[in-house]
Design a protein around this motif. Sequence first.
Motif, PDB file in Angstrom:
ATOM      1  N   ARG A 117       0.827  -1.212   0.000  1.00 26.79           N
ATOM      2  CA  ARG A 117       0.000   0.000   0.000  1.00 26.79           C
ATOM      3  C   ARG A 117       0.862   1.263   0.000  1.00 26.79           C
ATOM      4  NH1 ARG A 117      -2.588   0.514   4.610  1.00 26.79           N
ATOM      5  NH2 ARG A 117      -4.281   1.827   3.813  1.00 26.79           N
ATOM      6  N   LYS A 118       1.926   1.280   0.776  1.00 26.88           N
ATOM      7  CA  LYS A 118       2.769   2.471   0.840  1.00 26.88           C
ATOM      8  C   LYS A 118       3.433   2.745  -0.502  1.00 26.88           C
ATOM      9  CE  LYS A 118       3.727   2.701   5.795  1.00 26.88           C
ATOM     10  NZ  LYS A 118       4.773   2.775   6.846  1.00 26.88           N
TER      11      LYS A 118
ATOM     12  N   TRP B 208      -5.564   3.597  -0.570  1.00 31.90           N
ATOM     13  CA  TRP B 208      -6.140   4.478   0.433  1.00 31.90           C
ATOM     14  C   TRP B 208      -7.458   3.922   0.964  1.00 31.90           C
ATOM     15  CZ3 TRP B 208     -10.707   6.866   1.381  1.00 31.90           C
ATOM     16  CH2 TRP B 208     -10.708   7.704   2.497  1.00 31.90           C
TER      17      TRP B 208
ATOM     18  N   LEU C 191      -0.771   5.107   6.008  1.00 32.08           N
ATOM     19  CA  LEU C 191       0.130   5.198   4.844  1.00 32.08           C
ATOM     20  C   LEU C 191       1.170   6.287   5.067  1.00 32.08           C
ATOM     21  CD1 LEU C 191      -2.535   4.829   2.044  1.00 32.08           C
ATOM     22  CD2 LEU C 191      -0.812   3.161   2.705  1.00 32.08           C
TER      23      LEU C 191
END
Length: 282
Positions: free
Chosen positions: A161-162, A250, A282
């Motif tokens: 995700r990051k 997100w 995040l």
Amino acid sequence: MAFAFFITALAALPALAEFAAPQECEEGVCHISHLQLQVSGIPNATNWAALGGVCLAELPEEYQTQPVSDVLQKQEWKEKDGWCVFGAFDPWISGCAACRKLRDMHPYFEVYQKETANPIFKNATPKTLRFPDGSLLTLRDYDTPFMDVYCYMKGYYDMDRKKLVNDFEYVEKISEAQCASAEWQNSDLSLRGLHDLYLQETEILALLMAEKGISDVNQSLVDTIDQHFVVKCLLGRGQGAFCDAPGCAWRGCVTRVSRFDGTKDTTEAIVNYTWLNECPKL
């Protein structure tokens, strides 16, 4: 606003105007869908144009009904980003175009954060969908379940995700690899045609979400997701996930568990939501 995703619907089409009306709030929580946000637009939409997200201030009406591939093959657009060519349709399209040009998804991500309210109650009844391949997805978004289905099917919920939000080159490689396995060059879909497919499948999905127990997703929904992505590949000329993937990152994350679905043991993906503070920051 959408994850230019995510082309969930054509915000610029008159047929969607009815969705722009605000919904009522329950216990202080307003249910604002991505579809509504697409229609209502983005506060700093003019910035997207200033950043190069709009190639034409006003697009010809026939661009909605002509195959996207035909429009992008016109002499004046052959060298242009498809997101920019169609940027005047709505800010979520021009926003994606601008961030692609900047090679930085943060502006899009930040606007998405600000524009999305909390549409999901923590105690909403989990709903499980079973896909043609036997996999299970459990979600709690009854407002826009198509979003979870899309993020899950394209694999974005399983990616870093990051990196999806912060690493443009990472998203670029993912986009190229996914489009390479899709037959996007031969698509004759128009944006209007995609819009019609989306409405058909969201109506079917809404009926499934209203059922009790595990509901089976038809292959037609899977095919619509694929068509949806193909148009993204067309707009990005072989790169389709630039705004979808960060948007999914997100939106949420998933945990996986083993589960007996009534006939056999299988893997269940359970969606956790950023709105509910259920995912790592995040």
